[in-house]
Every structure is written in C-alpha cells, then in structure tokens.
Design an enzyme around this catalytic site. Structure first.
Site, PDB file in Angstrom:
ATOM      1  CG  ASP A  91      -1.985  -0.993   1.268  1.00  0.00           C
ATOM      2  OD1 ASP A  91      -2.274  -1.560   0.200  1.00  0.00           O
ATOM      3  OD2 ASP A  91      -2.564  -1.224   2.358  1.00  0.00           O
ATOM      4  NE  ARG A 151      -4.903  -1.549  -4.028  1.00  0.00           N
ATOM      5  CZ  ARG A 151      -4.428  -1.859  -2.819  1.00  0.00           C
ATOM      6  NH1 ARG A 151      -3.919  -0.944  -2.034  1.00  0.00           N
ATOM      7  NH2 ARG A 151      -4.439  -3.102  -2.413  1.00  0.00           N
TER       8      ARG A 151
HETATM    9  C1  LIG Z   1      -9.072  -1.195  -2.747  1.00  0.00           C
HETATM   10  C2  LIG Z   1      -8.575   0.144  -2.312  1.00  0.00           C
HETATM   11  C3  LIG Z   1      -7.271   0.290  -1.879  1.00  0.00           C
HETATM   12  C4  LIG Z   1      -6.766   1.533  -1.514  1.00  0.00           C
HETATM   13  N1  LIG Z   1      -5.446   1.681  -1.175  1.00  0.00           N
HETATM   14  C5  LIG Z   1      -4.966   2.913  -0.920  1.00  0.00           C
HETATM   15  C6  LIG Z   1      -3.571   3.129  -0.669  1.00  0.00           C
HETATM   16  O1  LIG Z   1      -2.746   2.193  -0.679  1.00  0.00           O
HETATM   17  N2  LIG Z   1      -3.142   4.394  -0.422  1.00  0.00           N
HETATM   18  C7  LIG Z   1      -4.012   5.463  -0.424  1.00  0.00           C
HETATM   19  O2  LIG Z   1      -3.571   6.599  -0.213  1.00  0.00           O
HETATM   20  N3  LIG Z   1      -5.347   5.280  -0.628  1.00  0.00           N
HETATM   21  C8  LIG Z   1      -5.831   4.052  -0.866  1.00  0.00           C
HETATM   22  N4  LIG Z   1      -7.181   3.890  -1.099  1.00  0.00           N
HETATM   23  C9  LIG Z   1      -8.115   5.009  -0.822  1.00  0.00           C
HETATM   24  C10 LIG Z   1      -8.265   5.960  -2.005  1.00  0.00           C
HETATM   25  O3  LIG Z   1      -7.082   6.703  -2.159  1.00  0.00           O
HETATM   26  C11 LIG Z   1      -9.448   6.918  -1.771  1.00  0.00           C
HETATM   27  O4  LIG Z   1      -9.194   7.687  -0.619  1.00  0.00           O
HETATM   28  C12 LIG Z   1     -10.786   6.247  -1.587  1.00  0.00           C
HETATM   29  O5  LIG Z   1     -10.948   5.150  -2.430  1.00  0.00           O
HETATM   30  C13 LIG Z   1     -11.924   7.252  -1.828  1.00  0.00           C
HETATM   31  O6  LIG Z   1     -11.969   7.654  -3.184  1.00  0.00           O
HETATM   32  P1  LIG Z   1     -13.018   7.000  -4.219  1.00  0.00           P
HETATM   33  O7  LIG Z   1     -12.451   7.174  -5.569  1.00  0.00           O
HETATM   34  O8  LIG Z   1     -13.298   5.587  -3.808  1.00  0.00           O
HETATM   35  O9  LIG Z   1     -14.351   7.797  -4.100  1.00  0.00           O
HETATM   36  P2  LIG Z   1     -14.773   9.062  -3.185  1.00  0.00           P
HETATM   37  O10 LIG Z   1     -13.945  10.251  -3.592  1.00  0.00           O
HETATM   38  O11 LIG Z   1     -14.813   8.657  -1.744  1.00  0.00           O
HETATM   39  O12 LIG Z   1     -16.248   9.254  -3.657  1.00  0.00           O
HETATM   40  C14 LIG Z   1     -16.561   9.836  -4.929  1.00  0.00           C
HETATM   41  C15 LIG Z   1     -17.964   9.461  -5.328  1.00  0.00           C
HETATM   42  O13 LIG Z   1     -18.060   8.041  -5.472  1.00  0.00           O
HETATM   43  C16 LIG Z   1     -19.335   7.601  -5.065  1.00  0.00           C
HETATM   44  N5  LIG Z   1     -19.243   6.738  -3.877  1.00  0.00           N
HETATM   45  C17 LIG Z   1     -18.219   6.674  -3.003  1.00  0.00           C
HETATM   46  N6  LIG Z   1     -18.477   5.772  -2.032  1.00  0.00           N
HETATM   47  C18 LIG Z   1     -19.697   5.276  -2.314  1.00  0.00           C
HETATM   48  C19 LIG Z   1     -20.539   4.330  -1.685  1.00  0.00           C
HETATM   49  N7  LIG Z   1     -20.169   3.694  -0.570  1.00  0.00           N
HETATM   50  N8  LIG Z   1     -21.717   4.068  -2.264  1.00  0.00           N
HETATM   51  C20 LIG Z   1     -22.112   4.699  -3.390  1.00  0.00           C
HETATM   52  N9  LIG Z   1     -21.364   5.619  -4.009  1.00  0.00           N
HETATM   53  C21 LIG Z   1     -20.186   5.896  -3.487  1.00  0.00           C
HETATM   54  C22 LIG Z   1     -20.123   8.856  -4.716  1.00  0.00           C
HETATM   55  O14 LIG Z   1     -20.768   9.315  -5.850  1.00  0.00           O
HETATM   56  C23 LIG Z   1     -19.007   9.812  -4.317  1.00  0.00           C
HETATM   57  O15 LIG Z   1     -19.369  11.159  -4.393  1.00  0.00           O
HETATM   58  C24 LIG Z   1      -7.663   2.655  -1.514  1.00  0.00           C
HETATM   59  C25 LIG Z   1      -8.977   2.512  -1.955  1.00  0.00           C
HETATM   60  C26 LIG Z   1      -9.433   1.290  -2.369  1.00  0.00           C
HETATM   61  C27 LIG Z   1     -10.842   1.180  -2.881  1.00  0.00           C
END
Ligand SMILES: Cc1cc2nc3c(=O)[nH]c(=O)nc-3n(C[C@H](O)[C@H](O)[C@H](O)COP(=O)(O)OP(=O)(O)OC[C@H]3O[C@@H](n4cnc5c(N)ncnc54)[C@H](O)[C@@H]3O)c2cc1C
Length: 306
Positions: free
Chosen positions: A133, A184
């Site tokens: 990560d 990723r």
């Molecule tokens: C598998 C995985 C691994 C990760 N690993 C890391 C890492 O190693 N380092 C790191 O810094 N970050 C990591 N992250 C976190 C990532 O950087 C983001 O902070 C996090 O995923 C939030 O961004 P997002 O693109 O998912 O959507 P967000 O910016 O949270 O949401 C954007 C839009 O997506 C939709 N949405 C979001 N959540 C939902 C929901 N539950 N239901 C319906 N609609 C929804 C909504 O429309 C929302 O407005 C990881 C995320 C994932 C999924």
C-alpha cells in the site's frame, strides 16, 4: 475549497489527535465492524470464502501501521507469513496488502526491506502476489524503491499503489510501467499539502484518468481502486472503445462499501477485488474511511442511535 474537501481535511486533522483516538478506541469499536472482516485470520478467511462465492476476489490486509519498535514489525512479518500460508491452505482467491510503515519503513529501511522481501518470497512459493500500500508522501520514494529493488532481484510478484492526487504521479507511473510493475491506482487518502498534491477533486480525477489511460494503453495489468462511478464508468467505456479486454485490469473496492455493486461487477464479467482488513489495529484505517465520505460518518452516527 468545497464543503466535502473541508470535511475531509477536518476529519483527517482530528484523527491525529490522541484524545480523540483514545475516545474512539473506547467507544467506537463496535461501529468499525462494517469496514473490518474480523479480529482473527480464521474469521477473515471465512469471510473471503463468502466473497469468493459471489465471484469477488480479495486482497487481505492485517491492520497495522506507524509502529514504534522493530520487534512490532517482526511480529507483523510473522503474521503475514501465516496469512500467506493460510490463503494457500484454504485455497481461497486472495492476495495480500501490507503497509510499509507496518514493516518498519519509518524506523529502518533495511529491516523493512528484509521483512517485506521475506513475505514476497513466501508468496512466490504459493504463486501469490503482494501489494505494498502507499502511505503519505514522505514514504512515496522509499516505497517505490523497495518495489523496484525486489523486481530487480527477480521477485516480480509484488506491486504498489500510485495516488492520483500527487503531482509526481505521472512520472512515477511511467517509470513503473517501464519496469512492468503491477499497480493499484487510487485517488489518495492522506492529508497532503498543496506543494505535493492537487487539492481540488476535479484535478485529482483528471490526473487519475490520465494515469489509468497510460497504464491500460501499455497493456500492463492495472488495478483501478475507486468507488466513484465517474471513474468506473469511464474505465468501462474507455476499455470497450479501445479493445482492452476485461482480463487486462481489475476494479477494487473496500470491504463494507458498495458490496452489492461489487457482486454486480463480477456478474458483468469484470474482475473485482475487495480490500479486506482484519485485526485489532483498526483506528487509523477507520478514520480515513470516515474522512472520505460524510455518508460513512452518518452511517456510524445513525447506528449509534439504533
Ligand atoms: C481497494 C482500495 C485500496 C486503496 N489503497 C490505498 C492506498 O494504498 N493508499 C491510499 O492513499 N489510498 C488508498 N485507497 C483510498 C483511495 O485513495 C481513496 O481515498 C478512496 O478510495 C476514496 O476515493 P473514491 O475514488 O473511492 O471515491 P470518493 O472520492 O470517496 O467518492 C466519490 C464518489 O463516489 C461515489 N461513492 C463513493 N463511495 C460510495 C458508496 N459507498 N456508495 C455509493 N457511491 C459511493 C459517490 O458518488 C461519491 O461522491 C484505496 C482505496 C481502495 C478502494
């Protein structure tokens, strides 16, 4: 700064506060359950089987980060070796994700390298994959260096994460694609200053699409980790229009979020992997999830009154 970005920054600041952490550990534990698969490896393996039955692959994370002593890193390394063996014994479809500071990166780079190397070697014996990560920006270069060094040693069953909010990301992606590193791609979850990271979500999304496109065009296997339909739908269209097959990439989402949508993606024939944390060190992971989305905090608060 819009209200969502203000909310995110405020929660990330509060989460570093020790009094808040103590209160959360005392009162918040039961509410963290939605995002965490259990406290023990066996509980997590049972949960992986349930998700595999729905066509969802897993990446398993033993919670822990920011350790203070190297003996804690050694204990985490041993737990990860058990975890890699456990996945092989149960024959479940899961790789592993770990945090570099959990393996000692902030304390001793050499020890950290050897801890991670031991896990990658063990995973290689089982034909499995290790994802490192990405944490906050002081660790970006050191994390990339570890991955490139492991690849140079012939240990190619290891990849890392690239955060679209960092200004340096495009250059990093180009270098890592050159080395055929499985990445990723995420938006980024930490509080970063404007000197290193884009502060506007629109800029992050633009950069995110740019690096996904770079990766898909080069045909290096890509994991797109986002819950954002603007990203997911864009990837589906881009892949469809450019003849990129569904086995050239996978979507990833977090355990506890959009679980029905994860199963639906599997039904549509997309590769989908769920990031599943387990263990007792849930607080830092949990507060980053709350910071990402007001709805996640609302869910916790509404549960409190049920
Ligand atoms: C598998 C995985 C691994 C990760 N690993 C890391 C890492 O190693 N380092 C790191 O810094 N970050 C990591 N992250 C976190 C990532 O950087 C983001 O902070 C996090 O995923 C939030 O961004 P997002 O693109 O998912 O959507 P967000 O910016 O949270 O949401 C954007 C839009 O997506 C939709 N949405 C979001 N959540 C939902 C929901 N539950 N239901 C319906 N609609 C929804 C909504 O429309 C929302 O407005 C990881 C995320 C994932 C999924």
């Amino acid at each position: 700064m819009d209200h969502i970005e203000l909310y995110r920054k405020t929660l990330l600041s509060i989460s570093g506060n020790q009094i808040v952490e103590k209160l959360a550990l005392k009162y918040g534990k039961k509410f963290a359950g939605k995002f965490i698969a259990g406290h023990t490896l066996n509980e997590a393996l049972d949960e992986i089987e349930r998700l595999n039955d729905k066509g969802i692959m897993v990446t398993l994370d033993h919670l822990g980060e920011g350790i203070l002593h190297l003996n804690e890193a050694a204990a985490y390394r041993e737990e990860y070796l058990r975890l890699v063996d456990g996945i092989a014994e149960r024959k479940v479809s899961s790789n592993v994700s770990l945090k570099p500071t959990q393996m000692g990166l902030a304390l001793d780079k050499k020890v950290c390298y050897n801890n991670i190397r031991a896990i990658v070697v063990q995973a290689q014996k089982h034909h499995n994959f290790v994802r490192i990560d990405m944490e906050d920006s002081p660790f970006t270069q050191a994390t990339i260096d570890i991955v490139l060094r492991l690849h140079a040693e012939g240990l190619t069953n290891v990849g890392t994460v690239i955060q679209a909010y960092l200004h340096r990301t495009e250059e990093d992606v180009k270098q890592l694609i050159e080395a055929q590193v499985n990445l990723r791609l995420v938006k980024g979850a930490y509080k970063e200053p404007s000197s290193v990271a884009y502060q506007q979500m629109s800029e992050v999304i633009e950069n995110y699409k740019r690096v996904i496109q770079l990766h898909l065009d080069k045909g290096v296997y890509t994991a797109i980790a986002s819950h954002d339909d603007r990203i997911i739908n864009w990837v589906k269209s881009y892949a469809g229009e450019n003849g990129i097959t569904k086995d050239a990439f996978e979507f990833q989402m977090l355990y506890g979020l959009r679980m029905n949508d994860q199963a639906d993606l599997a039904k549509e024939g997309f590769r989908i992997r769920c990031y599943m944390p387990y263990g007792t060190m849930w607080y830092p992971y949990y507060t980053r999830r709350l910071a990402e989305k007001p709805a996640n905090l609302w869910m916790v608060l509404s549960n409190m009154f049920k």
